[in-house]
Design an enzyme around this catalytic site. Structure first.
Site, PDB file in Angstrom:
ATOM      1  N   ASP A   1       6.253  11.068   8.897  1.00 58.75           N
ATOM      2  CA  ASP A   1       5.784  11.672   7.644  1.00 58.75           C
ATOM      3  C   ASP A   1       6.976  11.661   6.677  1.00 58.75           C
ATOM      4  O   ASP A   1       8.074  12.146   7.007  1.00 58.75           O
ATOM      5  CB  ASP A   1       5.288  13.104   7.909  1.00 58.75           C
ATOM      6  CG  ASP A   1       4.529  13.668   6.711  1.00 58.75           C
ATOM      7  OD1 ASP A   1       4.964  13.432   5.577  1.00 58.75           O
ATOM      8  OD2 ASP A   1       3.510  14.344   6.931  1.00 58.75           O
TER       9      ASP A   1
ATOM     10  N   ASN B   1       6.556  11.869  -6.270  1.00 55.74           N
ATOM     11  CA  ASN B   1       5.437  11.636  -7.184  1.00 55.74           C
ATOM     12  C   ASN B   1       5.570  12.490  -8.448  1.00 55.74           C
ATOM     13  O   ASN B   1       5.298  12.021  -9.562  1.00 55.74           O
ATOM     14  CB  ASN B   1       4.112  11.943  -6.483  1.00 55.74           C
ATOM     15  CG  ASN B   1       3.681  10.816  -5.564  1.00 55.74           C
ATOM     16  OD1 ASN B   1       4.054   9.664  -5.779  1.00 55.74           O
ATOM     17  ND2 ASN B   1       2.935  11.136  -4.524  1.00 55.74           N
TER      18      ASN B   1
ATOM     19  N   HIS C   1       3.294   8.472  -9.860  1.00 60.66           N
ATOM     20  CA  HIS C   1       2.614   7.913  -8.693  1.00 60.66           C
ATOM     21  C   HIS C   1       2.893   6.417  -8.536  1.00 60.66           C
ATOM     22  O   HIS C   1       2.818   5.905  -7.421  1.00 60.66           O
ATOM     23  CB  HIS C   1       1.105   8.142  -8.810  1.00 60.66           C
ATOM     24  CG  HIS C   1       0.723   9.591  -8.644  1.00 60.66           C
ATOM     25  ND1 HIS C   1       0.595  10.171  -7.404  1.00 60.66           N
ATOM     26  CD2 HIS C   1       0.456  10.570  -9.557  1.00 60.66           C
ATOM     27  CE1 HIS C   1       0.256  11.441  -7.548  1.00 60.66           C
ATOM     28  NE2 HIS C   1       0.164  11.713  -8.854  1.00 60.66           N
TER      29      HIS C   1
ATOM     30  N   ASP D   1       3.976   4.873  -5.037  1.00 59.72           N
ATOM     31  CA  ASP D   1       3.323   3.753  -4.338  1.00 59.72           C
ATOM     32  C   ASP D   1       4.355   2.700  -3.938  1.00 59.72           C
ATOM     33  O   ASP D   1       4.264   2.099  -2.849  1.00 59.72           O
ATOM     34  CB  ASP D   1       2.267   3.122  -5.248  1.00 59.72           C
ATOM     35  CG  ASP D   1       1.081   4.053  -5.472  1.00 59.72           C
ATOM     36  OD1 ASP D   1       0.954   5.038  -4.712  1.00 59.72           O
ATOM     37  OD2 ASP D   1       0.295   3.799  -6.412  1.00 59.72           O
TER      38      ASP D   1
ATOM     39  N   GLU E   1       1.207  10.065   2.930  1.00 59.75           N
ATOM     40  CA  GLU E   1       2.513   9.628   3.387  1.00 59.75           C
ATOM     41  C   GLU E   1       2.641   9.673   4.901  1.00 59.75           C
ATOM     42  O   GLU E   1       3.755   9.656   5.432  1.00 59.75           O
ATOM     43  CB  GLU E   1       3.606  10.502   2.742  1.00 59.75           C
ATOM     44  CG  GLU E   1       3.587  11.966   3.192  1.00 59.75           C
ATOM     45  CD  GLU E   1       2.674  12.826   2.320  1.00 59.75           C
ATOM     46  OE1 GLU E   1       2.846  14.045   2.293  1.00 59.75           O
ATOM     47  OE2 GLU E   1       1.776  12.253   1.652  1.00 59.75           O
TER      48      GLU E   1
END
Length: 794
Positions: free
Chosen positions: A671, A679, A684, A688, A714
């Site tokens: 994680d 973010n 975002h 990405d 994630e």
């Protein structure tokens, strides 16, 4: 032809007066001579076949050995890349990576370079890490390992992964012995793989002691000089002999010699017996920087398998010659007796000839009794002299109206006679008058009935089939013509109706996608298309006429993996009279691989067998769309790796395998730490990009058997089949290090919390996933950016 004309010879080539015994002797001698010729030809063919079989065996053996040599280079190359791409490799990491590579290799070794001023510190550090004394050693004159003498440089064995029961000679200095020093120096100078001369390997069982060392230098990405070497300890017996036929079943005797060895010592030699044959073959094998000479000769097993049939041919040929001579003796003797009997019967036949002439009048009565067929005879001028009752009924004339008054030409349509006469004149190269056009035969259609149009008494026209022939008298002289007419008006109408129906069916089938067919399966496994539309040609790229002649041509187009299934489904449909439906692949000469769907309804034939009415269509585009949809359904659109659905399917499959065969399975869950901050701070789009870069880095470090999936957001998961907890932890540490080894623009270093869980006996999917998730939670609670292992079973 009289009997005297055929008496001089019997059977066309044997004199009637010849002795039957002489004929039998000549035939037997000729048969023996022919047998010798055939045996000589068969012997030559046998020698060619033996050479061809030997070459096939040689090519197969050479290919297999070369693949094994190349596989050893690839495996050592992957171990070298592992060290090059890792700043530091622990013994556990080395064992975890090298253990799966041990295939036809006795051991893999890591040996760093140690200089004179570093030796003492190196030995102390290794002793501290291992917990046991460690020193750089070499072989003393008695063949035992002893502390190495002082030198400027050492290359001691530090890590070793071996199959040997004798253990690993840790600390052994590769530079202490000339052969090993030579291969290390060649690898260092060339920067490529190097192979040693044949030698006795250290720390290997005596049975596998003869072999070579394959050495590769390990040079850092930022350096020019290697800081160590990885080495494959290769036993030639294990590399060459394992997986080959046993000596008592091997067709080949094999020798391998190192061409660079001045003594030309044998590196490997087969233990099976050599055949007494002059066949031999040589090939060149390459391993690293050495070339080996592979010598192959046939073994005694090869001779026993390929024995000659010369004796059988001579025996069978002699027996056949004897039987043929006996048969001719019987035939000749019987023929001589038969000729005598023919002479006796000739007198009786002449008496019967007179009786047949009396029956000629009765034949005329029979002709008049044929009321459905018109029989008309003429003289040489074409004037009608015979007009039977069938002709009267068909044309409406009375016999007295036409006999000796009308000609055969007057009953035909003049335009047809002129057209036929013109065609025959061109074909035969001479003028044919219209009055003879219906009686002259075309050489291309001799004795065939021809269609004509006749004129009845009332002026109406009649379509008939006519067969004309000449009339001969008792002495064989030509005296007239005979014409036989059959009314085909109704038959022609029926043919025209059938032709119209066929044209309609062809137009309809042309607008149907795919092909329409009628297919029968008759007794004795006879497959046949009784009807196939033009669409069948497009489906199978086979002409319709060929399909109707041989239905098995279709099965030659069907993919080998689908052919038996299609045959079985057809037989099942025939047995149960159930609807047939199949989807299968065909391999076409022009369009390649295509998908076909076929459906048909069966019905039982009265005489046995089954008839299907059905159609086939090309569904390749539909199959391609299905495959694309399936790929999209198991792929994460952002990162390009597998998604949660694919992970769940693979995990279920692996659990089924474990419950059936046992084994090992581990999960690595990770994680990304503080991903929400990325973010929120960078947007975002940057987030990405971070996900994509993370997937790229981790994918580079995974093995081919590992499955990398994105669970969502994630969270990611690595499924590791056939991997225990220790190996999975080593892999997770490697992934953790690769992730934080370099920053990601523009966010800097990105870290993740890793959790490792290994499958336990009788544990289900939910339990294993829960323990992996718990391990991630433990890593986060401990401060993130670390690898945690969950060992408590819940």
């Amino acid at each position: 032809m009289s009997l005297q004309a055929v008496r001089p010879k019997i059977l066309g080539f044997i004199s009637e007066q010849a002795s039957a015994w002489l004929v039998a002797l000549v035939v037997f001698s000729a048969g023996c001579a022919l047998t010798v010729i055939v045996a000589w030809s068969a012997s030559d063919l046998y020698q060619q076949q033996v050479r061809q079989r030997f070459q096939l065996l040689v090519n197969e053996r050479f290919t297999r050995l070369q693949e094994r040599f190349e596989d050893q280079e690839q495996r050592l190359g992957s171990l070298r890349r592992f060290f090059v791409n890792s700043s530091e490799v622990s013994r556990e990491e080395f064992d975890g990576f090298a253990q799966p590579l041990l295939l036809r290799t006795r051991a893999y070794v890591w040996a760093p370079r140690v200089f004179r001023d570093q030796r003492s510190q190196f030995e102390q550090e290794m002793s501290r890490q291992r917990g046991t004394p460690f020193s750089i050693r070499e072989l003393n004159p008695s063949g035992e390992l002893a502390p190495a003498a002082e030198r400027d440089e050492y290359v001691p064995v530090l890590y070793s992964q071996t199959q040997s029961l004798l253990g690993s000679p840790l600390g052994f200095d590769l530079l202490a012995q000339p052969l090993r020093r030579s291969v290390v120096e060649r690898a260092q100078s060339s920067g490529k793989l190097a192979v040693s001369q044949p030698m006795q390997l250290v720390g290997v069982e005596p049975a596998y002691a003869t072999g070579v060392l394959l050495v590769a230098p390990v040079t850092p990405l930022t350096g020019t000089e290697p800081h160590g070497f990885v080495m494959a300890v290769i036993s030639m017996r294990q590399l060459v002999a394992e997986g080959l036929p046993k000596p008592d079943r091997d067709n080949l005797v094999m020798q391998i010699v190192d061409t660079s060895d001045q003594q030309k010592r044998l590196l490997y030699e087969s233990s099976n017996a050599l055949a007494s044959s002059d066949l031999s073959a040589s090939r060149r094998l390459t391993l690293g920087d050495h070339v080996y000479a592979l010598s192959l000769r046939p073994s005694q097993v090869f001779d026993q398998t390929n024995h000659s049939s010369l004796a059988s041919i001579l025996t069978m040929g002699g027996l056949l010659s004897l039987l043929l001579s006996a048969l001719l003796y019987v035939l000749v003797s019987q023929r001589q007796r038969a000729l005598k009997l023919v002479e006796q019967r000739t007198v009786q036949l002449r008496q019967r000839e007179q009786e047949l002439r009396g029956a000629h009048g009765q034949l005329r009565s029979v002709l008049n009794a044929a009321t459905q067929v018109a029989i008309i005879a003429t003289d040489l001028r074409g004037v009608i002299n015979t007009f039977n009752a069938g002709a009267e009924q068909m044309l409406g004339f009375k016999a007295e109206q036409v006999l000796n008054r009308s000609t055969l030409e007057s009953l035909h349509v003049a335009a047809e006679l002129e057209a036929r006469a013109a065609s025959l004149s061109v074909t035969l190269g001479k003028r044919i008058p219209p009055s003879q056009a219906m009686l002259v035969e075309n050489p291309d259609s001799l004795h065939e009935a021809r269609e004509w149009t006749l004129i009845r008494q009332d002026g109406s026209q009649l379509t008939v089939n006519m067969l004309g022939t000449v009339l001969l008298d008792d002495h064989g002289l030509w005296v007239g013509h005979l014409a036989i007419y059959l009314d085909v008006t109704e038959q022609k109408r029926a043919y025209e109706a059938l032709a119209a129906r066929d044209r309609l069916l062809k137009k309809l089938s042309a607008h149907v996608p795919g092909g329409i067919f009628q297919f029968t399966l008759e007794p004795h496994d006879n497959w046949r298309f009784i009807y196939a539309s033009d669409g069948m040609r497009d489906i199978y790229e086979i002409e319709v006429g060929v399909l109707q002649q041989d239905a098995k041509k279709v099965f030659e187009r069907i993919h080998p993996l689908d052919a038996e299934r299609v045959r079985a489904s057809i037989r099942l449909s025939s047995l149960q009279l159930s609807h047939w439906r199949e989807e299968y692949r065909v391999q076409l000469p022009q369009r390649g691989l295509r998908w076909i769907r076929g459906e048909a309804t069966p019905e039982e034939l009265p005489g046995g067998g089954t008839l299907w009415h059905g159609y086939v269509s090309d569904i390749s585009d539909l199959k391609r769309v299905e495959e694309e949809l399936r790929a999209l359904s198991i792929t994460d659109s952002l990162t390009g790796i597998h998604n949660r659905r694919y992970f769940q399917d693979r995990l279920k499959a692996e659990m089924v395998r474990l419950n059936r065969t046992s084994g090992a399975l581990s999960l690595i869950m990770l994680d990304i730490d503080h991903f929400k901050r990325i973010n929120d701070k960078h947007g975002h789009g940057v987030g990405d990009g971070v996900l994509q870069e993370l997937c790229r880095r981790i994918s580079q470090r995974l093995r081919r058997t590992d499955v990398f999936c994105r669970l969502g957001g994630e969270e990611f998961m690595v499924l590791c089949p056939n991997t225990d907890g220790a190996q999975a932890y080593s892999l997770a540490m490697d992934l953790w290090a690769s992730l934080r080894s370099a920053p990601m623009e523009p966010v800097g270093v990105v870290t993740a919390s890793f959790g490792v869980a290994s499958w336990q006996v009788d544990e289900g999917i939910d339990g294993l996933l829960l323990r992996a998730d718990s391990a991630v939670y433990v890593a986060k609670q401990a401060g993130r950016d670390r690898v945690a292992v969950e060992t408590i079973r819940t």
